[in-house]
Design an enzyme around this catalytic site. Structure first.
Site, PDB file in Angstrom:
ATOM      1  N   ARG A  73       0.796  -1.340   0.147  1.00  0.00           N
ATOM      2  CA  ARG A  73      -0.235   0.162   0.250  1.00  0.00           C
ATOM      3  C   ARG A  73       0.111   1.340  -0.261  1.00  0.00           C
ATOM      4  O   ARG A  73       0.690   2.124  -1.435  1.00  0.00           O
ATOM      5  CB  ARG A  73      -1.120   0.061   1.496  1.00  0.00           C
ATOM      6  CG  ARG A  73      -1.761   1.190   1.286  1.00  0.00           C
ATOM      7  CD  ARG A  73      -2.759   1.275   2.617  1.00  0.00           C
ATOM      8  NE  ARG A  73      -3.627   2.167   2.917  1.00  0.00           N
ATOM      9  CZ  ARG A  73      -4.690   2.155   2.056  1.00  0.00           C
ATOM     10  NH1 ARG A  73      -5.300   1.668   1.817  1.00  0.00           N
ATOM     11  NH2 ARG A  73      -5.027   3.790   2.654  1.00  0.00           N
ATOM     12  N   ASN A 105      -3.883   8.498   3.524  1.00  0.00           N
ATOM     13  CA  ASN A 105      -3.119   8.412   4.221  1.00  0.00           C
ATOM     14  C   ASN A 105      -2.947   7.616   5.946  1.00  0.00           C
ATOM     15  O   ASN A 105      -2.484   7.616   6.591  1.00  0.00           O
ATOM     16  CB  ASN A 105      -1.249   9.424   4.049  1.00  0.00           C
ATOM     17  CG  ASN A 105      -1.117   9.000   2.484  1.00  0.00           C
ATOM     18  OD1 ASN A 105      -1.856   8.041   1.842  1.00  0.00           O
ATOM     19  ND2 ASN A 105      -1.009  10.143   1.716  1.00  0.00           N
ATOM     20  N   HIS A 205      -5.602  -5.982  -1.558  1.00  0.00           N
ATOM     21  CA  HIS A 205      -6.736  -6.914  -0.591  1.00  0.00           C
ATOM     22  C   HIS A 205      -6.907  -7.929  -0.500  1.00  0.00           C
ATOM     23  O   HIS A 205      -8.008  -7.845   0.938  1.00  0.00           O
ATOM     24  CB  HIS A 205      -8.040  -6.019  -0.784  1.00  0.00           C
ATOM     25  CG  HIS A 205      -7.752  -4.510  -0.691  1.00  0.00           C
ATOM     26  ND1 HIS A 205      -9.020  -2.908  -0.726  1.00  0.00           N
ATOM     27  CD2 HIS A 205      -6.895  -3.011  -0.932  1.00  0.00           C
ATOM     28  CE1 HIS A 205      -8.332  -2.287  -1.161  1.00  0.00           C
ATOM     29  NE2 HIS A 205      -7.192  -2.102  -0.464  1.00  0.00           N
TER      30      HIS A 205
END
Length: 332
Positions: A73, A105, A205
């Site tokens: 990520r 973030n 994911h």
């Protein structure tokens, strides 16, 4: 116009063209240099660089399996803002407004300390040689391999930016509520990435966890695009108010292994985030999800190709930027 018998002028013309090409090449700014596709890029300047990074990454994931997803990520969130230039790693300073504080973030991007540790280890053996941007790219690949994901040839030669952009991070990183068409549009602006690239990268994911605040609305919606049993299970750890940072695995079946269960979950209406489930919701990417669900090999191959393509997003090369000594701060 040169006549049929005027052949004596042709070598002069050809020589002139060659000189023009050479002069244009010499005049091209060094920052337009290309990334190297060879894994031997650091062989002469820092031969143990890649092994040192790999060791740091493996140690971090051994301590906390979730870190594999976090490093993937982190690389993604770096490349989508100003290109793959390690701008996401910069802390606030008198001249930098950190991207770490951007909504996409804040609280969810993590793993900074792993990159710092890898950088520190590399600096000990070859100071000022290996960029933080390259370390991010290599760490993402090594994280994938460690948890059973694909490998790929990481292009090298990136340099580190001297700027960061909070505003771009707010604008360019996809929202957890993004539509399928919105995701396709965002990716298309990044090195021409396709819908297939987007779906493949979303497959990351299959690893990691999400905070309650990012899936609460979905599991309490009682909508038709979520499995009722799945929603009920997720509500247990995510109250209707409070508990914003409570975590739930993005893949309930194999949350710590890189596989294609993520796509199987979408077909069963068990995507945790809204931006996951939109990929299989009678839309333009349904067929890609179905293909990856039935063919894990195709998914892994496409994921690797998409990671290489993502790593090519606007890198700094040549004399642009710098090689930071510390990833979180500009060189003085």
């Amino acid at each position: 116009m040169v006549g049929r018998n005027d052949t004596t002028t042709r070598p002069t013309v050809a020589l002139s063209l060659v000189l023009v090409v050479v002069m244009m090449s010499a005049a091209a700014p060094p920052s337009e240099a290309q990334l190297s596709s060879s894994s031997s890029f650091y062989d002469s300047t820092c031969p143990d660089a890649l092994a040192t990074i790999r060791s740091s990454v493996r140690a971090a994931i051994a301590r906390e399996r979730r870190m594999a997803a976090s490093l993937l990520r982190l690389h993604f969130h770096d490349c989508f803002v100003q290109g793959c230039d390690a701008s996401i790693l910069l802390d606030d300073s008198p001249t930098v407004v950190s991207e770490k504080n951007a909504a996409p973030n804040r609280g969810s991007a993590r793993g900074y300390e792993v990159i710092d540790s890898a950088k520190s280890a590399v600096e000990k053996i070859c100071p000022g040689v290996v960029s933080c941007a390259d370390i991010l790219s290599v760490a993402a690949r090594d994280a994938s391999v460690y948890v059973g994901g694909p490998t790929w040839n990481v292009k090298l030669g990136r340099r580190d930016s001297r700027t960061a952009s909070l505003s771009l991070a707010e604008a360019e990183l996809p929202s957890f509520k993004e539509s399928a068409q919105g995701l396709i549009a965002i990716f298309s602006r990044k090195n021409g990435m396709t819908a297939r690239d987007m779906v493949a990268l979303s497959g990351a994911h299959t690893l990691g966890q999400a905070q309650c605040q990012f899936f609460r609305d979905r599991v309490y919606s009682n909508g038709t695009h979520i499995d009722a049993g799945f929603a009920s299970t997720r509500r247990r750890g995510c109250p209707s108010s409070g508990g914003d940072t409570n975590l739930a695995p993005l893949d309930l079946v194999t949350p710590n292994s890189f596989d294609n269960n993520y796509f199987k979950n979408l077909q069963q209406k068990k995507g945790l985030l809204e931006s996951d489930q939109v990929l299989f919701n009678k839309g333009p990417t349904d067929s890609i999800v179905a293909e990856y669900s039935s063919s894990p090999a195709t998914f892994k191959s496409d994921f690797a190709a998409a990671m290489v393509k993502m790593g090519d997003i606007e890198p700094l090369t040549g004399s642009a930027g710098e090689i930071r000594r510390i990833c979180s701060a500009l060189n003085s």
